[in-house]
Design a protein around this motif. Structure first.
Motif, PDB file in Angstrom:
ATOM      1  N   HIS A 175      14.043 -19.740 -31.242  1.00  0.00           N
ATOM      2  CA  HIS A 175      12.786 -19.230 -30.534  1.00  0.00           C
ATOM      3  C   HIS A 175      11.943 -18.303 -31.464  1.00  0.00           C
ATOM      4  CE1 HIS A 175      14.085 -20.841 -26.854  1.00  0.00           C
ATOM      5  NE2 HIS A 175      15.249 -20.649 -26.859  1.00  0.00           N
ATOM      6  N   PHE A 176      12.521 -18.248 -32.817  1.00  0.00           N
ATOM      7  CA  PHE A 176      11.890 -17.344 -33.735  1.00  0.00           C
ATOM      8  C   PHE A 176      10.298 -17.525 -33.741  1.00  0.00           C
ATOM      9  CE2 PHE A 176      10.405 -16.416 -37.961  1.00  0.00           C
ATOM     10  CZ  PHE A 176      10.860 -15.056 -38.008  1.00  0.00           C
ATOM     11  N   TRP A 177       9.617 -16.639 -33.707  1.00  0.00           N
ATOM     12  CA  TRP A 177       8.229 -16.573 -33.822  1.00  0.00           C
ATOM     13  C   TRP A 177       7.581 -17.156 -32.633  1.00  0.00           C
ATOM     14  CZ3 TRP A 177       6.759 -13.035 -36.952  1.00  0.00           C
ATOM     15  CH2 TRP A 177       5.320 -12.929 -37.307  1.00  0.00           C
ATOM     16  N   ARG A 178       8.302 -17.223 -31.596  1.00  0.00           N
ATOM     17  CA  ARG A 178       7.613 -17.921 -30.385  1.00  0.00           C
ATOM     18  C   ARG A 178       8.148 -16.809 -29.135  1.00  0.00           C
ATOM     19  NH1 ARG A 178      10.576 -23.715 -31.022  1.00  0.00           N
ATOM     20  NH2 ARG A 178       9.127 -24.334 -32.389  1.00  0.00           N
ATOM     21  N   TRP A 179       7.691 -15.638 -29.221  1.00  0.00           N
ATOM     22  CA  TRP A 179       8.019 -14.417 -28.668  1.00  0.00           C
ATOM     23  C   TRP A 179       7.172 -14.426 -27.186  1.00  0.00           C
ATOM     24  CZ3 TRP A 179       8.180 -12.347 -33.904  1.00  0.00           C
ATOM     25  CH2 TRP A 179       9.623 -12.602 -34.554  1.00  0.00           C
ATOM     26  N   SER A 180       7.390 -13.565 -26.327  1.00  0.00           N
ATOM     27  CA  SER A 180       6.627 -13.509 -25.050  1.00  0.00           C
ATOM     28  C   SER A 180       5.292 -12.495 -25.237  1.00  0.00           C
ATOM     29  CB  SER A 180       7.623 -13.131 -23.868  1.00  0.00           C
ATOM     30  OG  SER A 180       8.636 -14.036 -23.880  1.00  0.00           O
ATOM     31  N   SER A 181       5.601 -11.584 -25.935  1.00  0.00           N
ATOM     32  CA  SER A 181       4.328 -10.664 -26.197  1.00  0.00           C
ATOM     33  C   SER A 181       4.058 -10.413 -27.501  1.00  0.00           C
ATOM     34  CB  SER A 181       4.765  -9.278 -25.365  1.00  0.00           C
ATOM     35  OG  SER A 181       5.694  -8.644 -26.250  1.00  0.00           O
ATOM     36  N   PHE A 182       2.583  -9.934 -27.622  1.00  0.00           N
ATOM     37  CA  PHE A 182       2.194  -9.512 -28.894  1.00  0.00           C
ATOM     38  C   PHE A 182       2.925  -8.274 -29.422  1.00  0.00           C
ATOM     39  CE2 PHE A 182      -1.137  -7.077 -31.592  1.00  0.00           C
ATOM     40  CZ  PHE A 182      -1.186  -8.162 -32.467  1.00  0.00           C
ATOM     41  N   GLY A 183       3.359  -7.376 -28.623  1.00  0.00           N
ATOM     42  CA  GLY A 183       4.263  -6.373 -29.073  1.00  0.00           C
ATOM     43  C   GLY A 183       5.451  -6.700 -30.161  1.00  0.00           C
ATOM     44  N   ASP A 184       6.017  -7.771 -29.647  1.00  0.00           N
ATOM     45  CA  ASP A 184       7.109  -8.269 -30.364  1.00  0.00           C
ATOM     46  C   ASP A 184       6.666  -8.641 -31.959  1.00  0.00           C
ATOM     47  OD1 ASP A 184       9.036  -7.901 -28.302  1.00  0.00           O
ATOM     48  OD2 ASP A 184       8.495  -9.813 -27.285  1.00  0.00           O
ATOM     49  N   TYR A 185       5.723  -9.482 -31.990  1.00  0.00           N
ATOM     50  CA  TYR A 185       5.106  -9.694 -33.140  1.00  0.00           C
ATOM     51  C   TYR A 185       4.909  -8.532 -33.917  1.00  0.00           C
ATOM     52  CZ  TYR A 185       4.639 -14.388 -31.396  1.00  0.00           C
ATOM     53  OH  TYR A 185       5.101 -15.625 -30.792  1.00  0.00           O
ATOM     54  N   VAL A 186       4.178  -7.487 -33.576  1.00  0.00           N
ATOM     55  CA  VAL A 186       3.828  -6.301 -34.255  1.00  0.00           C
ATOM     56  C   VAL A 186       5.224  -5.579 -34.655  1.00  0.00           C
ATOM     57  CG1 VAL A 186       2.614  -3.955 -33.954  1.00  0.00           C
ATOM     58  CG2 VAL A 186       1.685  -6.120 -33.297  1.00  0.00           C
ATOM     59  N   GLN A 187       6.194  -5.308 -33.750  1.00  0.00           N
ATOM     60  CA  GLN A 187       7.454  -4.761 -34.169  1.00  0.00           C
ATOM     61  C   GLN A 187       8.143  -5.630 -35.319  1.00  0.00           C
ATOM     62  OE1 GLN A 187       9.503  -4.510 -30.400  1.00  0.00           O
ATOM     63  NE2 GLN A 187       8.192  -2.910 -29.694  1.00  0.00           N
ATOM     64  N   CYS A 188       8.150  -6.690 -35.058  1.00  0.00           N
ATOM     65  CA  CYS A 188       8.818  -7.654 -36.118  1.00  0.00           C
ATOM     66  C   CYS A 188       8.117  -7.364 -37.322  1.00  0.00           C
ATOM     67  CB  CYS A 188       9.106  -9.016 -35.786  1.00  0.00           C
ATOM     68  SG  CYS A 188       9.718 -10.054 -36.949  1.00  0.00           S
ATOM     69  N   VAL A 189       6.936  -7.478 -37.626  1.00  0.00           N
ATOM     70  CA  VAL A 189       6.348  -7.199 -38.858  1.00  0.00           C
ATOM     71  C   VAL A 189       6.439  -5.752 -39.463  1.00  0.00           C
ATOM     72  CG1 VAL A 189       3.888  -7.121 -39.911  1.00  0.00           C
ATOM     73  CG2 VAL A 189       4.450  -8.874 -38.462  1.00  0.00           C
ATOM     74  N   LEU A 190       6.536  -4.965 -38.533  1.00  0.00           N
ATOM     75  CA  LEU A 190       6.377  -3.412 -39.032  1.00  0.00           C
ATOM     76  C   LEU A 190       8.077  -3.189 -39.329  1.00  0.00           C
ATOM     77  CD1 LEU A 190       4.797  -1.614 -36.344  1.00  0.00           C
ATOM     78  CD2 LEU A 190       3.979  -1.908 -38.817  1.00  0.00           C
ATOM     79  N   ALA A 191       9.171  -3.808 -38.576  1.00  0.00           N
ATOM     80  CA  ALA A 191      10.461  -3.719 -38.986  1.00  0.00           C
ATOM     81  C   ALA A 191      10.831  -4.427 -40.481  1.00  0.00           C
ATOM     82  CB  ALA A 191      11.480  -4.408 -37.883  1.00  0.00           C
ATOM     83  N   PHE A 192      10.183  -5.567 -40.602  1.00  0.00           N
ATOM     84  CA  PHE A 192      10.280  -6.233 -41.872  1.00  0.00           C
ATOM     85  C   PHE A 192       9.553  -5.585 -43.198  1.00  0.00           C
ATOM     86  CE2 PHE A 192       8.568  -9.157 -45.185  1.00  0.00           C
ATOM     87  CZ  PHE A 192       9.764  -9.714 -45.622  1.00  0.00           C
ATOM     88  N   THR A 193       8.379  -5.050 -42.679  1.00  0.00           N
ATOM     89  CA  THR A 193       7.889  -4.101 -43.684  1.00  0.00           C
ATOM     90  C   THR A 193       8.713  -3.091 -44.122  1.00  0.00           C
ATOM     91  OG1 THR A 193       5.653  -5.008 -42.982  1.00  0.00           O
ATOM     92  CG2 THR A 193       5.657  -3.088 -44.320  1.00  0.00           C
ATOM     93  N   GLY A 194       9.020  -2.274 -43.114  1.00  0.00           N
ATOM     94  CA  GLY A 194      10.107  -1.039 -43.434  1.00  0.00           C
ATOM     95  C   GLY A 194      10.988  -1.093 -44.242  1.00  0.00           C
ATOM     96  N   VAL A 195      11.901  -2.451 -43.828  1.00  0.00           N
ATOM     97  CA  VAL A 195      12.800  -2.718 -44.440  1.00  0.00           C
ATOM     98  C   VAL A 195      12.684  -3.464 -45.642  1.00  0.00           C
ATOM     99  CG1 VAL A 195      15.055  -4.668 -44.514  1.00  0.00           C
ATOM    100  CG2 VAL A 195      14.482  -3.240 -42.323  1.00  0.00           C
TER     101      VAL A 195
END
Length: 182
Positions: free
Chosen positions: A47-67
Motif C-alpha cells: 500500500h506504499f503511496w496509496r494512503w488515505s489522506s493527503f496529510g500522510d503524503y505530506v508527513q512522509c515527504v517531510l520525514a524523508f526530507t528530515g532523515v
C-alpha cells in the motif's frame, strides 16, 4: 435568501443522507464495506503511496526530507557519499519516464498521454545530454542523460506502434439466458 425557503433548503441538503442511511439500515443482509484507512506509518509495501489522506503524503515527504537532510549533514565530508548522492539524484531524474513506459506496455496503449509533452521531454533531454557530452561533464551526467533519451525514444516508439496497431476490443460475452431470449 428568503426566510421561508430556509427550512426547505436545509431539508433538501440533508434528505439524501437520511434516505441513504435508512435504506442501508433496512437491508440487514447487505454489508457496507469501508476501505481500511492507510497511513505511511503502516510500512506495508503493498500500500506504499496509496494512503488515505493527503496529510500522510505530506508527513512522509517531510520525514524523508528530515532523515535525508540529517544523514547528508553527518556525511557531507565523505567524497564517496557526495558522489553516490549525486549519482542517485541524476539516476532518479533519468528514470522519470519509466512509469509511463511501463503503463503503456501494460495497457498496450498510449491513450491519454500527450505526445507533445513526450516530444518536449525528448528535445530537452537531448539538448541537455549534448551539453553534458560536449562540455565534458562527469560521467554520471552523460550516462543518465543518454538513459533519459532512450526512455523518451522508447515511449515515442510505443506511441507509434500502438497507433499503427491498436488493440482490438474484446468481444462482448453473452449470457446464456439472454441468448435463449433472442
Amino acid at each position: 435568501m428568503r426566510r421561508d425557503s430556509l427550512p426547505t433548503c436545509v431539508w433538501c441538503s440533508w434528505w439524501p443522507i437520511f434516505y441513504g442511511y435508512s435504506s442501508a439500515a433496512d437491508n440487514k443482509d447487505e454489508e457496507i464495506r469501508v476501505a481500511p484507512r492507510r497511513s505511511y506509518l503502516d510500512l506495508d509495501p503493498h500500500h506504499f503511496w496509496r494512503w488515505s489522506s493527503f496529510g500522510d503524503y505530506v508527513q512522509c515527504v517531510l520525514a524523508f526530507t528530515g532523515v535525508a537532510g540529517y544523514v547528508t549533514y553527518l556525511s557531507i565530508d565523505s567524497a564517496l557519499f557526495v558522489e553516490t548522492l549525486g549519482f542517485l539524484a541524476v539516476l532518479t531524474e533519468a528514470m522519470l519516464g519509466v512509469p509511463q513506459l511501463y503503463r503503456n506496455h501494460r495497457l498496450q496503449s498510449t491513450e491519454g498521454m500527450s505526445i507533445k509533452m513526450v516530444l518536449m521531454w525528448t528535445s530537452g533531454d537531448t539538448f541537455k545530454t549534448a551539453y553534458f557530452l560536449l562540455n565534458g561533464a562527469p560521467l554520471q551526467f552523460s550516462v543518465c542523460g543518454l538513459l533519459q533519451v532512450l526512455v523518451d525514444l522508447a515511449i515515442l516508439g510505443q506511441a507509434y506502434a500502438f497507433t499503427r496497431h491498436p488493440l482490438k476490443p474484446a468481444p462482448h460475452a453473452t449470457h446464456p439466458a439472454s441468448a435463449k431470449a433472442l
